[in-house]
Design an enzyme around this catalytic site. Sequence first.
Site, PDB file in Angstrom:
ATOM      1  N   TYR A   1       0.853  -1.185   0.000  1.00 33.72           N
ATOM      2  CA  TYR A   1       0.000   0.000   0.000  1.00 33.72           C
ATOM      3  C   TYR A   1       0.888   1.235   0.000  1.00 33.72           C
ATOM      4  O   TYR A   1       1.858   1.292  -0.732  1.00 33.72           O
ATOM      5  CB  TYR A   1      -0.978  -0.055   1.181  1.00 33.72           C
ATOM      6  CG  TYR A   1      -2.123   0.905   1.046  1.00 33.72           C
ATOM      7  CD1 TYR A   1      -2.936   0.904  -0.093  1.00 33.72           C
ATOM      8  CD2 TYR A   1      -2.395   1.837   2.039  1.00 33.72           C
ATOM      9  CE1 TYR A   1      -3.984   1.797  -0.233  1.00 33.72           C
ATOM     10  CE2 TYR A   1      -3.452   2.733   1.910  1.00 33.72           C
ATOM     11  CZ  TYR A   1      -4.236   2.706   0.768  1.00 33.72           C
ATOM     12  OH  TYR A   1      -5.271   3.597   0.633  1.00 33.72           O
TER      13      TYR A   1
ATOM     14  N   LYS B   1     -20.650 -20.109  -8.903  1.00 33.64           N
ATOM     15  CA  LYS B   1     -20.034 -19.941 -10.223  1.00 33.64           C
ATOM     16  C   LYS B   1     -18.573 -19.528 -10.077  1.00 33.64           C
ATOM     17  O   LYS B   1     -17.695 -20.004 -10.823  1.00 33.64           O
ATOM     18  CB  LYS B   1     -20.804 -18.887 -11.016  1.00 33.64           C
ATOM     19  CG  LYS B   1     -20.510 -18.879 -12.513  1.00 33.64           C
ATOM     20  CD  LYS B   1     -20.993 -20.148 -13.167  1.00 33.64           C
ATOM     21  CE  LYS B   1     -20.855 -20.110 -14.671  1.00 33.64           C
ATOM     22  NZ  LYS B   1     -22.007 -19.517 -15.359  1.00 33.64           N
TER      23      LYS B   1
END
Length: 754
Positions: A39, A94
């Site tokens: 970060y 899925k």
Amino acid sequence: MAKVRKQDALDYHASGRPGKIEVVPTKPYASQRDLSLAYSPGVAEPCLKIAENPADVYKYTSKANLVAVISNGTAVLGLGDIGPLASKPVMEGKGLLFKIFADIDVFDIEIDAKDPELFIQTVKAIAPTFGGINLEDIKAPEAFEIERRLKEELDIPLMHDDQHGTAIISAAALLNALELAKKRIGKVKIVISGAGAAAISCAKLYMALGASVNNIFMFDSKGLIHAERSDLDEMKQLFATHKKDETLEESFKGADVFIGLSKGNIVSKEMIAAMAKNPIVFALANPDPEISYKDAMATRDDIIMATGRSDHPNQVNNVLGFPFIFRGALDVRATGINEEMKLAAVKAIANLAKETIPEEVIEAYGEKHISFGRDQIIPKPLDPRLIYHVAPAVARAAMESGIAKNPITDWNEYEMILKKRLGLDNKLVRNLTTKAQSNPKRVVFAEADNVKILKAAQNTSEEGICIPILLGRRKLIESLVAEYSIEIPDMIIIDPKSDTEKMRRQIYGKAFFEKRKRKGVTEYEAIQLMRERNHFGAMMVEMGDADAMISGLTRNYRDVVRPAIQVIGLQKDVKTVAGVYILNTKRGPMFLADTTINMNPTAEQIAEITFNVARTLRKLKVTPKIALLSYSNFGSAPGDDSEKMAEAVKILHENHPTLIVDGEVQANFALNNELMNEKFSFSQLANKEVNTLIFPNLSSGNIAYKLLQEITEGDAIGPVLVGLKKSIHVLQMGSSVREIVNMVKVAVVDAQTK
């Protein structure tokens, strides 16, 4: 199909961490430095690079392997319009399928927007995050417009799987069914029950393969789509070629193909009986097909049938397509998924069904035999070859049609990358196979009255790896061969107990007596022992009537090892036999020793075992990088085991200075380069990918490999016996056919080197 109880399903989704998918970091995050790189401030650097060159987003972020599964929940499975929130379990599911079948990462996104324009604008707004978009469970006709617009306005792979997934898989099945029926797609009469997104997409794809629109009879909830109807939307009007109305039952007369994409139990036996010769029936409604498999099969002997269910042959399952279509599209950075890519997927899936079925697939489905035919017109969903057959075909089609931004140049390398994604790549096994095929040997299968052994013998014979010699009762072996459709050319069957082997028992027994006469064995006992298959098989190898033997699938380990040591004996410079397990993992093959023989070896024995294992690995064309394991790191925790392992390392460093080996070390440090470099950079194992683990005693080794095998679900080879004069190896009880075949490869290569 296995019965699924409501509570079982609820418990499955709620147990442990709720849901089915999670986000896992791919970069180190253990230190403050790691976090600063991940970060602020380090993250600014890739941001600036991407701002300068947007294509760098594929280099510095997960976009290249990230797909969004997006739905508004308006047409969920067989549940209908249940809304976006209730659709989330399906979208997570899925995502799970994308990951396990093609190693594609997924964010599932449920959008509260029934208005097509709002849905389109929402997807467009979030599209920069993703490498591809899978639209899911959106009702027709809105689904057509949503997909059309998004394909036009986005430059990443996008597909509405409910439309095209079923179309692609059923088209592959149809091509093969027509081949078996000896019919041409341009001539057949096709009846389609259903006119939703899937049905229309199927019909259009069949037409792209050569079907005539005039031969397609499509029915919606109001009946046949024909020219006199005034209630048809734009999509349905494509199929309004018939001038007069007729019922579904009437349309079956003389029909060659029926495609069911509607609801269960609307087709009768009489309708099936009215179809043409060799009728093709795809009853794909779930969970209840338009006509049950049992009823349809009872009506016609010449029927070729598919359903959407897993408990019948020829399951038309979208998982055969979408993971691999997106895999190929992502890997070439295609700007869409076009007709050429869909057709390439169809043909790749159809062709794969005709190839020899891997034994692990046959075992997974509990079948005796599977081959291309009326019960095998499409591959099984668990066939591991799908990823490296379908994805390259799709990628190649994207390149040839001009929509690939990152074309593939080395297709062999690409296939290896695909295999590696799912842990399918195994250079060791490939090398073993090639070497075994270069000089096949005679291998004794001591438990040939077991169907797994017979299937392994068939596979290794077909691959040109060995010449099988089957030990067991002839009648039983021949009955199993017939029952399971096993074919082994010039099959050699020997029953050590039969009268025809009496002379050989005498010869073998006397030779064995000479070896063991000062070990408490009489000549009579030695001859009688030859009736036992492990002794007989070992003597075949010893006397030169065979080159290698495998056993142990149904026998106690010691019952195999003892005859091997008594009959064959140790290599000239070996004092200690060891057992090595090979685990095929995503990080490559791992070698674990000693896992089966020595209860509590001394430091000297461990040093010898380590050296012999290293020598074996070199014969397999593997560079050994060895960690001697303990609960201690380089003297941190004194004790018998840690001190023994440290002493063994000292012996190895003195006697074999070129060997990459170190310890004693804890397992996590041995397998984690970052940890090793941070704490023990002085070690020979720093910056090395350890591939061999040596354990201080049998208990720790045996427990470790069995835990690893179960937790990682990796294929195992072994235990490979190290130190015998000739090639005899012991199977693990309950080994799969695939594991037996791999063990035979090891045995053949071992025989070549001895």
